[in-house]
Structure formats: structure tokens, C-alpha cells
Design a protein around this motif. Structure first.
Motif, PDB file in Angstrom:
ATOM      1  N   LYS A  45       0.840  -1.205   0.000  1.00  0.00           N
ATOM      2  CA  LYS A  45       0.000   0.000   0.000  1.00  0.00           C
ATOM      3  C   LYS A  45       0.874   1.255   0.000  1.00  0.00           C
ATOM      4  O   LYS A  45       0.594   2.215  -0.724  1.00  0.00           O
ATOM      5  CB  LYS A  45      -0.930  -0.008   1.210  1.00  0.00           C
ATOM      6  CG  LYS A  45      -1.889   1.160   1.265  1.00  0.00           C
ATOM      7  CD  LYS A  45      -2.774   1.056   2.510  1.00  0.00           C
ATOM      8  CE  LYS A  45      -3.855   2.079   2.587  1.00  0.00           C
ATOM      9  NZ  LYS A  45      -3.477   3.445   2.481  1.00  0.00           N
ATOM     10  N   ILE A  46       1.935   1.248   0.783  1.00  0.00           N
ATOM     11  CA  ILE A  46       2.839   2.394   0.833  1.00  0.00           C
ATOM     12  C   ILE A  46       3.454   2.645  -0.538  1.00  0.00           C
ATOM     13  O   ILE A  46       3.465   3.772  -1.034  1.00  0.00           O
ATOM     14  CB  ILE A  46       3.926   2.187   1.903  1.00  0.00           C
ATOM     15  CG1 ILE A  46       3.301   2.257   3.300  1.00  0.00           C
ATOM     16  CG2 ILE A  46       5.044   3.222   1.757  1.00  0.00           C
ATOM     17  CD1 ILE A  46       4.218   1.789   4.409  1.00  0.00           C
ATOM     18  N   TYR A  47       3.982   1.587  -1.167  1.00  0.00           N
ATOM     19  CA  TYR A  47       4.615   1.738  -2.477  1.00  0.00           C
ATOM     20  C   TYR A  47       3.622   2.212  -3.538  1.00  0.00           C
ATOM     21  O   TYR A  47       3.923   3.100  -4.331  1.00  0.00           O
ATOM     22  CB  TYR A  47       5.264   0.428  -2.935  1.00  0.00           C
ATOM     23  CG  TYR A  47       6.445   0.019  -2.096  1.00  0.00           C
ATOM     24  CD1 TYR A  47       7.426   0.924  -1.730  1.00  0.00           C
ATOM     25  CD2 TYR A  47       6.590  -1.288  -1.668  1.00  0.00           C
ATOM     26  CE1 TYR A  47       8.511   0.552  -0.961  1.00  0.00           C
ATOM     27  CE2 TYR A  47       7.677  -1.675  -0.902  1.00  0.00           C
ATOM     28  CZ  TYR A  47       8.636  -0.753  -0.546  1.00  0.00           C
ATOM     29  OH  TYR A  47       9.705  -1.134   0.212  1.00  0.00           O
ATOM     30  N   VAL A  48       2.437   1.633  -3.543  1.00  0.00           N
ATOM     31  CA  VAL A  48       1.427   2.032  -4.537  1.00  0.00           C
ATOM     32  C   VAL A  48       1.008   3.480  -4.303  1.00  0.00           C
ATOM     33  O   VAL A  48       0.867   4.255  -5.255  1.00  0.00           O
ATOM     34  CB  VAL A  48       0.217   1.072  -4.502  1.00  0.00           C
ATOM     35  CG1 VAL A  48      -0.940   1.613  -5.324  1.00  0.00           C
ATOM     36  CG2 VAL A  48       0.629  -0.307  -5.009  1.00  0.00           C
ATOM     37  N   ASN A  49       0.844   3.876  -3.047  1.00  0.00           N
ATOM     38  CA  ASN A  49       0.496   5.271  -2.755  1.00  0.00           C
ATOM     39  C   ASN A  49       1.580   6.227  -3.250  1.00  0.00           C
ATOM     40  O   ASN A  49       1.274   7.285  -3.806  1.00  0.00           O
ATOM     41  CB  ASN A  49       0.263   5.474  -1.260  1.00  0.00           C
ATOM     42  CG  ASN A  49      -1.088   4.976  -0.811  1.00  0.00           C
ATOM     43  OD1 ASN A  49      -1.997   4.802  -1.602  1.00  0.00           O
ATOM     44  ND2 ASN A  49      -1.220   4.728   0.474  1.00  0.00           N
ATOM     45  N   ILE A  50       2.843   5.869  -3.040  1.00  0.00           N
ATOM     46  CA  ILE A  50       3.948   6.718  -3.494  1.00  0.00           C
ATOM     47  C   ILE A  50       3.918   6.863  -5.015  1.00  0.00           C
ATOM     48  O   ILE A  50       4.056   7.964  -5.557  1.00  0.00           O
ATOM     49  CB  ILE A  50       5.298   6.144  -3.020  1.00  0.00           C
ATOM     50  CG1 ILE A  50       5.435   6.302  -1.514  1.00  0.00           C
ATOM     51  CG2 ILE A  50       6.467   6.826  -3.734  1.00  0.00           C
ATOM     52  CD1 ILE A  50       6.595   5.536  -0.911  1.00  0.00           C
ATOM     53  N   ILE A  51       3.727   5.746  -5.706  1.00  0.00           N
ATOM     54  CA  ILE A  51       3.691   5.770  -7.174  1.00  0.00           C
ATOM     55  C   ILE A  51       2.521   6.600  -7.679  1.00  0.00           C
ATOM     56  O   ILE A  51       2.670   7.463  -8.549  1.00  0.00           O
ATOM     57  CB  ILE A  51       3.641   4.335  -7.735  1.00  0.00           C
ATOM     58  CG1 ILE A  51       4.963   3.609  -7.442  1.00  0.00           C
ATOM     59  CG2 ILE A  51       3.324   4.326  -9.229  1.00  0.00           C
ATOM     60  CD1 ILE A  51       4.911   2.109  -7.664  1.00  0.00           C
ATOM     61  N   LEU A  52       1.335   6.375  -7.117  1.00  0.00           N
ATOM     62  CA  LEU A  52       0.150   7.106  -7.566  1.00  0.00           C
ATOM     63  C   LEU A  52       0.238   8.586  -7.233  1.00  0.00           C
ATOM     64  O   LEU A  52      -0.179   9.432  -8.025  1.00  0.00           O
ATOM     65  CB  LEU A  52      -1.114   6.497  -6.972  1.00  0.00           C
ATOM     66  CG  LEU A  52      -1.522   5.149  -7.552  1.00  0.00           C
ATOM     67  CD1 LEU A  52      -2.657   4.542  -6.753  1.00  0.00           C
ATOM     68  CD2 LEU A  52      -1.903   5.280  -9.007  1.00  0.00           C
ATOM     69  N   GLN A  53       0.793   8.911  -6.074  1.00  0.00           N
ATOM     70  CA  GLN A  53       0.955  10.321  -5.706  1.00  0.00           C
ATOM     71  C   GLN A  53       1.884  11.019  -6.707  1.00  0.00           C
ATOM     72  O   GLN A  53       1.638  12.150  -7.119  1.00  0.00           O
ATOM     73  CB  GLN A  53       1.517  10.453  -4.290  1.00  0.00           C
ATOM     74  CG  GLN A  53       1.712  11.883  -3.846  1.00  0.00           C
ATOM     75  CD  GLN A  53       0.405  12.653  -3.753  1.00  0.00           C
ATOM     76  OE1 GLN A  53      -0.550  12.187  -3.173  1.00  0.00           O
ATOM     77  NE2 GLN A  53       0.372  13.839  -4.320  1.00  0.00           N
ATOM     78  N   ALA A  54       2.939  10.330  -7.122  1.00  0.00           N
ATOM     79  CA  ALA A  54       3.875  10.914  -8.093  1.00  0.00           C
ATOM     80  C   ALA A  54       3.209  11.110  -9.450  1.00  0.00           C
ATOM     81  O   ALA A  54       3.452  12.113 -10.129  1.00  0.00           O
ATOM     82  CB  ALA A  54       5.104  10.025  -8.222  1.00  0.00           C
ATOM     83  N   TRP A  55       2.374  10.147  -9.869  1.00  0.00           N
ATOM     84  CA  TRP A  55       1.736  10.231 -11.185  1.00  0.00           C
ATOM     85  C   TRP A  55       0.564  11.188 -11.207  1.00  0.00           C
ATOM     86  O   TRP A  55       0.370  11.939 -12.155  1.00  0.00           O
ATOM     87  CB  TRP A  55       1.275   8.860 -11.642  1.00  0.00           C
ATOM     88  CG  TRP A  55       2.371   7.962 -12.102  1.00  0.00           C
ATOM     89  CD1 TRP A  55       3.636   8.326 -12.450  1.00  0.00           C
ATOM     90  CD2 TRP A  55       2.312   6.552 -12.254  1.00  0.00           C
ATOM     91  NE1 TRP A  55       4.363   7.218 -12.810  1.00  0.00           N
ATOM     92  CE2 TRP A  55       3.571   6.109 -12.702  1.00  0.00           C
ATOM     93  CE3 TRP A  55       1.317   5.616 -12.056  1.00  0.00           C
ATOM     94  CZ2 TRP A  55       3.859   4.782 -12.958  1.00  0.00           C
ATOM     95  CZ3 TRP A  55       1.603   4.290 -12.310  1.00  0.00           C
ATOM     96  CH2 TRP A  55       2.862   3.886 -12.758  1.00  0.00           C
ATOM     97  N   LEU A  56      -0.267  11.138 -10.161  1.00  0.00           N
ATOM     98  CA  LEU A  56      -1.529  11.865 -10.180  1.00  0.00           C
ATOM     99  C   LEU A  56      -1.483  13.200  -9.441  1.00  0.00           C
ATOM    100  O   LEU A  56      -2.403  14.000  -9.566  1.00  0.00           O
ATOM    101  CB  LEU A  56      -2.639  10.992  -9.586  1.00  0.00           C
ATOM    102  CG  LEU A  56      -2.879   9.658 -10.297  1.00  0.00           C
ATOM    103  CD1 LEU A  56      -3.891   8.830  -9.529  1.00  0.00           C
ATOM    104  CD2 LEU A  56      -3.340   9.882 -11.722  1.00  0.00           C
ATOM    105  N   ARG A  57      -0.466  13.400  -8.644  1.00  0.00           N
ATOM    106  CA  ARG A  57      -0.269  14.631  -7.870  1.00  0.00           C
ATOM    107  C   ARG A  57      -1.525  15.014  -7.099  1.00  0.00           C
ATOM    108  O   ARG A  57      -1.999  14.259  -6.289  1.00  0.00           O
ATOM    109  CB  ARG A  57       0.226  15.739  -8.762  1.00  0.00           C
ATOM    110  CG  ARG A  57       1.504  15.356  -9.492  1.00  0.00           C
ATOM    111  CD  ARG A  57       2.270  16.568  -9.919  1.00  0.00           C
ATOM    112  NE  ARG A  57       3.402  16.191 -10.746  1.00  0.00           N
ATOM    113  CZ  ARG A  57       4.604  15.890 -10.271  1.00  0.00           C
ATOM    114  NH1 ARG A  57       4.823  15.922  -8.990  1.00  0.00           N
ATOM    115  NH2 ARG A  57       5.583  15.556 -11.087  1.00  0.00           N
ATOM    116  N   ASP A  58      -2.095  16.160  -7.341  1.00  0.00           N
ATOM    117  CA  ASP A  58      -3.232  16.656  -6.558  1.00  0.00           C
ATOM    118  C   ASP A  58      -4.527  15.883  -6.812  1.00  0.00           C
ATOM    119  O   ASP A  58      -5.481  16.019  -6.045  1.00  0.00           O
ATOM    120  CB  ASP A  58      -3.467  18.143  -6.839  1.00  0.00           C
ATOM    121  CG  ASP A  58      -2.335  19.012  -6.319  1.00  0.00           C
ATOM    122  OD1 ASP A  58      -1.633  18.575  -5.381  1.00  0.00           O
ATOM    123  OD2 ASP A  58      -2.149  20.119  -6.852  1.00  0.00           O
TER     124      ASP A  58
END
Length: 68
Positions: A45-58
Motif C-alpha cells: 500500500k505504501i509503495y502504490v500510494n507513493i507511485i500514484l501520488q507521483a503520477w496523479l499529484r493533486d
């Protein structure tokens, strides 16, 4: 009549990732496990959140992904 399945509709309208992006996350996770990094539900979950936050930003919610 040939309507859309619920799964297909949800994949097209509610998925965070495209299928090819999902494959990239899976490959990344496999790479982590091959390097002996712990990969359980919490760390995934942590890794996926980091990846999605980087791609999707706000556009990515502060709470991250849920449990499905």
C-alpha cells in the motif's frame, strides 16, 4: 444485448491505473521482493500510494488507496 459488464465499467471509470501501469507496479513489486525487501499488504500500500501520488499529484486523495 451486449452491454458492458460491471467490471469493465469500473475499470474504465474508477481505476487509478491503466492495465499497462498495473503491470509496471507488479514488476516493481517483484523487483523489490527479488532484492529481499519485505512486501506485505502494508508495504505494498505504501509503495502504490507513493507511485500514484507521483503520477496523479493533486488528483490523488490524501488517504491513499483503499482495501479491496
Amino acid at each position: 444485448k451486449g452491454g458492458q459488464s460491471c467490471h469493465q465499467f469500473n475499470m474504465e471509470t474508477k481505476a487509478w491505473l491503466k492495465p499497462e501501469e498495473e503491470d509496471m507496479v507488479i514488476l516493481y513489486c517483484l523487483d523489490l521482493t527479488s532484492r529481499a525487501f519485505l512486501l506485505n499488504h502494508k508495504t505494498l500500500k505504501i509503495y502504490v500510494n507513493i507511485i500514484l501520488q507521483a503520477w496523479l499529484r493533486d488528483d490523488f486523495p490524501e488517504g491513499g488507496v483503499g482495501i479491496n
